[in-house]
Design a protein around this motif. Structure first.
Motif, mmCIF file in Angstrom:
data_model
loop_
_atom_site.group_PDB
_atom_site.id
_atom_site.type_symbol
_atom_site.label_atom_id
_atom_site.label_comp_id
_atom_site.label_asym_id
_atom_site.label_seq_id
_atom_site.Cartn_x
_atom_site.Cartn_y
_atom_site.Cartn_z
ATOM 1 N N LEU A 58 0.818 -1.213 0.000
ATOM 2 C CA LEU A 58 0.000 0.000 0.000
ATOM 3 C C LEU A 58 0.853 1.266 0.000
ATOM 4 O O LEU A 58 0.550 2.232 -0.713
ATOM 5 N N LEU A 59 1.931 1.275 0.788
ATOM 6 C CA LEU A 59 2.795 2.459 0.830
ATOM 7 C C LEU A 59 3.515 2.673 -0.495
ATOM 8 O O LEU A 59 3.647 3.806 -0.961
ATOM 9 N N ARG A 60 3.973 1.583 -1.127
ATOM 10 C CA ARG A 60 4.641 1.712 -2.420
ATOM 11 C C ARG A 60 3.673 2.283 -3.452
ATOM 12 O O ARG A 60 4.003 3.199 -4.199
ATOM 13 N N GLY A 61 2.461 1.757 -3.507
ATOM 14 C CA GLY A 61 1.465 2.258 -4.451
ATOM 15 C C GLY A 61 1.133 3.716 -4.226
ATOM 16 O O GLY A 61 1.040 4.504 -5.171
ATOM 17 N N THR A 62 0.982 4.094 -2.969
ATOM 18 C CA THR A 62 0.673 5.490 -2.642
ATOM 19 C C THR A 62 1.827 6.404 -3.006
ATOM 20 O O THR A 62 1.625 7.474 -3.589
ATOM 21 N N ALA A 63 3.062 5.995 -2.673
ATOM 22 C CA ALA A 63 4.234 6.825 -2.994
ATOM 23 C C ALA A 63 4.368 7.002 -4.502
ATOM 24 O O ALA A 63 4.615 8.114 -4.982
ATOM 25 N N LEU A 67 4.038 10.587 -6.492
ATOM 26 C CA LEU A 67 5.192 11.067 -7.248
ATOM 27 C C LEU A 67 4.958 11.036 -8.758
ATOM 28 O O LEU A 67 5.816 11.452 -9.528
ATOM 29 N N GLY A 68 3.800 10.531 -9.170
ATOM 30 C CA GLY A 68 3.497 10.462 -10.591
ATOM 31 C C GLY A 68 4.320 9.413 -11.320
ATOM 32 O O GLY A 68 4.620 9.565 -12.501
#
Length: 95
Positions: A58-63, A67-68
């Protein structure tokens, strides 16, 4: 408001307040820690997140979204870095 939230049964704050003991600052800490009750880790995890065990995904997807960037197709390797290489002149007096 925060005191109302802390008192609601099932909330993480309520679990911590009811399960966490208090240390006597004047007493020896180790006997107090040994006597402390165990923790129901599954109950705490369920109370603090709706997706236990998925934080890295989830954190990787959100980051990436923030960041586009495109999300990678595969998971990265996680683990400790390799140990540093010894100096070139290990065991000699040369510099």
């Amino acid at each position: 408001m925060s005191s109302q939230v802390e008192q609601r049964s099932g909330r993480a704050q309520h679990l911590v307040r009811t399960a966490a003991g208090r240390l006597d600052p004047h007493g020896a800490p180790m006997p107090q820690l040994r006597a402390a009750p165990g923790t129901d880790h599954e109950a705490v995890a369920a109370a603090v997140t709706s997706h236990p065990g998925l934080s890295s995904v989830l954190l990787r997807g959100t980051a990436c979204r923030l960041l586009g960037l495109a999300e990678p197709d595969r998971r990265g390797k996680a683990g400790p870095p390799p140990p540093p290489a010894p100096p070139r002149h290990w065991g000699t007096t040369e510099e």
